[in-house]
Design a protein around this motif. Structure first.
Motif, mmCIF file in Angstrom:
data_model
loop_
_atom_site.group_PDB
_atom_site.id
_atom_site.type_symbol
_atom_site.label_atom_id
_atom_site.label_comp_id
_atom_site.label_asym_id
_atom_site.label_seq_id
_atom_site.Cartn_x
_atom_site.Cartn_y
_atom_site.Cartn_z
ATOM 1 N N ARG A 107 1.013 -1.022 0.005
ATOM 2 C CA ARG A 107 -0.091 -0.044 0.101
ATOM 3 C C ARG A 107 0.903 1.283 -0.061
ATOM 4 O O ARG A 107 0.481 2.257 -0.781
ATOM 5 C CB ARG A 107 -0.982 -0.076 1.204
ATOM 6 N N LEU A 108 1.769 0.995 0.799
ATOM 7 C CA LEU A 108 2.845 2.591 0.868
ATOM 8 C C LEU A 108 3.590 2.773 -0.519
ATOM 9 O O LEU A 108 3.794 3.928 -0.814
ATOM 10 C CB LEU A 108 3.804 2.317 2.084
ATOM 11 N N GLU A 111 1.223 4.250 -2.824
ATOM 12 C CA GLU A 111 0.522 5.552 -2.404
ATOM 13 C C GLU A 111 1.924 6.697 -2.636
ATOM 14 O O GLU A 111 1.443 7.614 -3.103
ATOM 15 C CB GLU A 111 0.322 5.598 -0.860
ATOM 16 N N ASP A 112 3.086 6.105 -2.442
ATOM 17 C CA ASP A 112 4.088 7.137 -2.844
ATOM 18 C C ASP A 112 4.430 7.232 -4.199
ATOM 19 O O ASP A 112 4.652 8.464 -4.972
ATOM 20 C CB ASP A 112 5.462 6.721 -2.097
ATOM 21 N N SER A 115 1.802 9.723 -5.646
ATOM 22 C CA SER A 115 1.934 11.192 -5.020
ATOM 23 C C SER A 115 2.458 11.960 -5.938
ATOM 24 O O SER A 115 3.408 11.739 -6.618
ATOM 25 C CB SER A 115 2.573 11.109 -3.690
#
Length: 244
Positions: A107-108, A111-112, A115
């Motif tokens: 997930r991270l 997301e990054d 971004s």
């Protein structure tokens, strides 16, 4: 002209139709009766794994199974229905912790990457803190004691976690934010040490300091490096009994 046989056949057909309709009406109710125990069983399994994870962190993999059942709020028989022996429970905990932690990393990463202002080292920091909350410190001693090379499910979860964590670290390296001599195993071993009480220690309330000390670790991982790390980084295979 309607015969007796026609009347009998019509009656039989009517009864079969009614029986079929009754069966169809009963099917959803039967499905509900089957589904509920399965959902309850899933919740019980999750409660057992969560309780075992906490107990293994505090007391190691030899924590009493009856105490794990009590903490999970279920009976011993329920525990053994899900996990017939200690080894099965240990593998259940290992797989659960690695799977949940890998999901966080995935997930991270997403997301990054999406971004407008990516921060790879920030994503890595969030992953390490979240790993501590998942009690990943329970894994290292259990892997070294009981890990089996012939468990493809456990091995697959470990490789998935390591791969996703390495992707987080590589993104931070490429961005010039992470020192180049730190490995995934360095991070996992440090987490294990920072998230478990000292052996035979009465200081079981050290959780409130965990994230403070993890942040000190992360600050030491940031680039540019201010020192040269001694020795060489361990690999996962170095922690396994077959490597000794």
């Amino acid at each position: 002209m309607t015969t007796v046989s026609d009347t009998t056949a019509a009656g039989t057909a009517s009864k079969e139709a009614a029986s079929g309709a009754a069966s169809q009406a009963a099917a959803p109710a039967a499905a509900r009766r089957v589904t509920r125990p399965r959902a309850d069983a899933l919740r019980n399994r999750e409660r057992i794994v969560a309780a075992a994870r906490e107990m293994f962190v505090e007391y190691g993999s030899e924590a009493p199974l009856d105490e794990i059942a009590r903490r999970a709020g279920i009976g011993n028989a329920t525990l053994y229905r899900h996990f017939p022996d200690r080894r099965a429970l240990i593998h259940g905990v290992v797989r659960s912790v690695m799977s949940r932690t890998a999901d966080i990393a995935e997930r991270l990463l997403a997301e990054d990457a999406a971004s407008e202002r990516p921060d790879p080292f920030g994503a890595l920091c969030r992953f390490v803190h979240a790993s501590a909350d998942e009690r990943i410190g329970a894994l290292c001693p259990m892997l070294s004691e009981t890990f089996e090379q012939d468990r493809p499910d456990t091995r697959a979860e470990r490789e998935r976690l390591e791969g996703l964590a390495e992707r987080l670290m590589e993104r931070a390296r490429v961005a010039g934010q992470l020192r180049t001599d730190v490995t995934v195993t360095d991070v996992m071993m440090a987490l294990s040490q920072l998230t478990r009480p000292l052996p035979d220690s009465a200081c079981l309330n050290l959780d409130r300091f965990t994230h403070r000390h993890i942040q000190l670790l992360l600050d030491g991982m940031a680039a540019p490096a201010r020192s040269v790390l001694p020795g060489t980084a361990a690999t996962t295979e170095d922690l396994l009994p077959t490597a000794r």
